[in-house]
Design a protein around this motif. Structure first.
Motif, PDB file in Angstrom:
ATOM      1  N   ALA A  41       0.836  -1.197   0.000  1.00  0.00           N
ATOM      2  CA  ALA A  41       0.000   0.000   0.000  1.00  0.00           C
ATOM      3  C   ALA A  41       0.870   1.247   0.000  1.00  0.00           C
ATOM      4  CB  ALA A  41      -0.921   0.006   1.229  1.00  0.00           C
ATOM      5  N   ILE A  42       0.436   2.245  -0.749  1.00  0.00           N
ATOM      6  CA  ILE A  42       1.129   3.530  -0.765  1.00  0.00           C
ATOM      7  C   ILE A  42       0.565   4.374   0.367  1.00  0.00           C
ATOM      8  CG2 ILE A  42       1.543   5.639  -2.088  1.00  0.00           C
ATOM      9  CD1 ILE A  42       1.283   3.950  -4.643  1.00  0.00           C
ATOM     10  N   ASP A  97       2.365   9.894  -1.319  1.00  0.00           N
ATOM     11  CA  ASP A  97       3.259  10.059  -2.460  1.00  0.00           C
ATOM     12  C   ASP A  97       3.048  11.405  -3.106  1.00  0.00           C
ATOM     13  OD1 ASP A  97       0.663   8.798  -3.920  1.00  0.00           O
ATOM     14  OD2 ASP A  97       1.898   9.811  -5.408  1.00  0.00           O
ATOM     15  N   VAL A 131       3.887  10.219  -8.164  1.00  0.00           N
ATOM     16  CA  VAL A 131       3.992   8.778  -8.402  1.00  0.00           C
ATOM     17  C   VAL A 131       2.626   8.264  -8.852  1.00  0.00           C
ATOM     18  CG1 VAL A 131       4.271   6.545  -7.239  1.00  0.00           C
ATOM     19  CG2 VAL A 131       5.910   8.396  -6.826  1.00  0.00           C
ATOM     20  N   SER A 132       2.620   7.469  -9.899  1.00  0.00           N
ATOM     21  CA  SER A 132       1.344   6.938 -10.381  1.00  0.00           C
ATOM     22  C   SER A 132       1.026   5.582  -9.750  1.00  0.00           C
ATOM     23  CB  SER A 132       1.347   6.817 -11.905  1.00  0.00           C
ATOM     24  OG  SER A 132       2.398   5.974 -12.334  1.00  0.00           O
ATOM     25  N   SER A 133       2.068   4.791  -9.475  1.00  0.00           N
ATOM     26  CA  SER A 133       1.807   3.473  -8.878  1.00  0.00           C
ATOM     27  C   SER A 133       3.112   2.827  -8.424  1.00  0.00           C
ATOM     28  CB  SER A 133       1.114   2.546  -9.894  1.00  0.00           C
ATOM     29  OG  SER A 133       1.982   2.248 -10.972  1.00  0.00           O
ATOM     30  N   ILE A 134       2.956   1.733  -7.694  1.00  0.00           N
ATOM     31  CA  ILE A 134       4.073   0.875  -7.286  1.00  0.00           C
ATOM     32  C   ILE A 134       3.824  -0.501  -7.880  1.00  0.00           C
ATOM     33  CG2 ILE A 134       5.196  -0.267  -5.329  1.00  0.00           C
ATOM     34  CD1 ILE A 134       5.712   2.664  -5.344  1.00  0.00           C
ATOM     35  N   THR A 135       4.854  -1.062  -8.497  1.00  0.00           N
ATOM     36  CA  THR A 135       4.714  -2.433  -8.987  1.00  0.00           C
ATOM     37  C   THR A 135       5.510  -3.371  -8.081  1.00  0.00           C
ATOM     38  OG1 THR A 135       4.563  -1.608 -11.252  1.00  0.00           O
ATOM     39  CG2 THR A 135       4.948  -3.963 -10.972  1.00  0.00           C
ATOM     40  N   ASP A 136       4.821  -4.364  -7.563  1.00  0.00           N
ATOM     41  CA  ASP A 136       5.442  -5.392  -6.703  1.00  0.00           C
ATOM     42  C   ASP A 136       5.804  -6.583  -7.578  1.00  0.00           C
ATOM     43  OD1 ASP A 136       5.888  -7.522  -4.931  1.00  0.00           O
ATOM     44  OD2 ASP A 136       3.731  -7.800  -4.595  1.00  0.00           O
ATOM     45  N   TYR A 148      10.604  -3.971  -6.165  1.00  0.00           N
ATOM     46  CA  TYR A 148       9.518  -3.057  -6.528  1.00  0.00           C
ATOM     47  C   TYR A 148       9.949  -2.096  -7.634  1.00  0.00           C
ATOM     48  CZ  TYR A 148       8.528  -4.417  -1.700  1.00  0.00           C
ATOM     49  OH  TYR A 148       8.351  -5.125  -0.539  1.00  0.00           O
ATOM     50  N   ASN A 185       6.639   3.891 -10.312  1.00  0.00           N
ATOM     51  CA  ASN A 185       6.257   4.482 -11.594  1.00  0.00           C
ATOM     52  C   ASN A 185       5.907   5.954 -11.398  1.00  0.00           C
ATOM     53  OD1 ASN A 185       6.257   1.890 -13.145  1.00  0.00           O
ATOM     54  ND2 ASN A 185       4.648   1.378 -11.680  1.00  0.00           N
ATOM     55  N   PHE A 186       6.483   6.810 -12.235  1.00  0.00           N
ATOM     56  CA  PHE A 186       6.276   8.245 -12.098  1.00  0.00           C
ATOM     57  C   PHE A 186       5.021   8.690 -12.843  1.00  0.00           C
ATOM     58  CE2 PHE A 186      11.074   7.874 -12.242  1.00  0.00           C
ATOM     59  CZ  PHE A 186      11.189   7.791 -10.860  1.00  0.00           C
ATOM     60  N   ASP A 187       4.357   9.661 -12.260  1.00  0.00           N
ATOM     61  CA  ASP A 187       3.174  10.220 -12.916  1.00  0.00           C
ATOM     62  C   ASP A 187       3.568  10.937 -14.199  1.00  0.00           C
ATOM     63  OD1 ASP A 187       0.581  10.846 -13.352  1.00  0.00           O
ATOM     64  OD2 ASP A 187       0.427  12.364 -11.795  1.00  0.00           O
TER      65      ASP A 187
END
Lengths: 136, 198
Positions: B106-107, B110, B113-118, B124, B127-129
């Motif tokens: 869970a974020i 932030d 940042v658009s998302s985190i990939t696990d 990890y 990912n940048f917005d």
């Protein structure tokens, strides 16, 4: 909350957690180009990450692969065994004065038996819960 | 007393005489201060502002909440921008994230940042917005002791993957290190904090 899941070429699964500051549509752009994906609810992804590297993508769900989990469990078992062996190995290999090497060898034998049993139990487990139980 | 003659209005008050000259091109010239109480530029709304475009004064419609006024890229006119100088200056992080890599990833908070990939245990991608212009950005990060104990022999370090620094994302590993045993291991952590500067 939703997750975006996709399979990698090596069979592993990657899981995208979108930021709350962006839309789900924006987060979908973070999937590698050309890779198919699915959007799933949080509860479709395991929360116990003990065997995270054994996770695989199913249809709309992420599951723990039993065979891969066993391989990971054996790695954990070996590490645990090495930690328990180490002080007795030192006693014997270094022949530390004032130590009882025969007692150390007895302890090593007990550790070998303990982990041999664990190895068998892991191999005989039929599900993830059984593997975790075998690991102790 | 006021007097009107050709192209000129003359007013003589208690403090002296002031003139308003109406030019042949329609311009108005005043000798005194211009103190309008109801100046209108057209389509005016509360919060609007006024600036010169070099020829005349024009209306700049109000911005939205938290926007700040900045000069445009051509340095010719003001504009409303989100984040303002803080979003563009090199001294300020362009993106940062604090996330939990255990349980359900869970974020916590932030920016950019658009998302985190696990990808796996301690593995990890952030990912940048908005993508960076190039890969020359700097990253800094720290993670909590992933063992979840007060064992001071155990610590967690963050390492970037070789080739994992891309304009749109950054892949990192969180690694457990121990002084007392075992080589480093990939390790999930409850608090992973990373910031990016450019």
């Amino acid at each position: 909350m939703s997750k975006i899941i996709y399979s990698n070429s090596d069979g592993t699964v990657s899981i995208i957690t979108p930021s709350s500051n962006v839309s789900l549509e924006r987060a979908k752009q973070d999937v590698p180009s050309g890779v198919s994906y699915e959007v799933v609810d949080d509860n479709k992804v395991p929360t116990d990450r003990t065997f995270r590297n054994a996770w695989v993508k199913g249809s709309g769900v992420v599951t723990e692969d039993v065979t891969k989990s066993k391989a990971l469990a054996h790695g954990t078992r070996r590490k645990k065994r090495a930690v328990e062996f180490k002080p007795h190995d030192d006693t014997i290999s270094l022949n530390i004065p004032g130590t009882d090497t025969s007692a150390a060898e007895t302890s090593r034998a007990a550790i070998r038996t303990k982990y041999a049993t664990m190895q068998t139990n892991i191999d005989n487990a039929t599900d993830i819960a059984g593997i975790k139980t075998a690991l102790g | 007393m006021s007097q009107i003659k050709n192209n000129e209005i003359t007013h003589t008050g208690n403090s002296g005489t002031s003139n308003i000259v109406l030019g042949s091109a329609g311009q108005v010239t005043m000798a005194g201060d211009f103190t309008p109480s109801k100046l209108k530029l057209g389509s005016d709304a509360a919060g609007d502002t006024m600036y010169s475009n070099g020829t005349q004064y024009v209306r700049l419609a109000k911005g939205t909440a938290a926007q700040v006024l900045a000069m445009n890229s051509g340095a010719t006119a003001p504009e409303w921008v989100t984040g303002g100088v803080a979003a563009t200056h090199q001294s300020v992080a362009k993106a940062w994230v604090n996330f939990n890599g255990t349980g359900t990833v869970a974020i916590n908070q932030d920016y950019g940042v658009s998302s985190i990939t696990d990808h796996g245990t301690g593995d990890y991608t952030i990912n940048f917005d908005s993508s960076f212009a190039d890969n020359d950005y700097c990253f800094v990060g720290m993670a909590e002791n992933g063992e979840g104990t007060s064992n001071h022999d155990s610590h967690t370090i963050i390492s970037g993957y070789y080739g994992g620094q891309a304009v749109g994302s950054f892949r990192l590993a969180t690694l457990r290190t121990r002084f007392d045993q075992e080589p480093p291991l990939f390790q999930d952590c409850a608090a992973i904090c990373v910031a990016f500067f450019r």
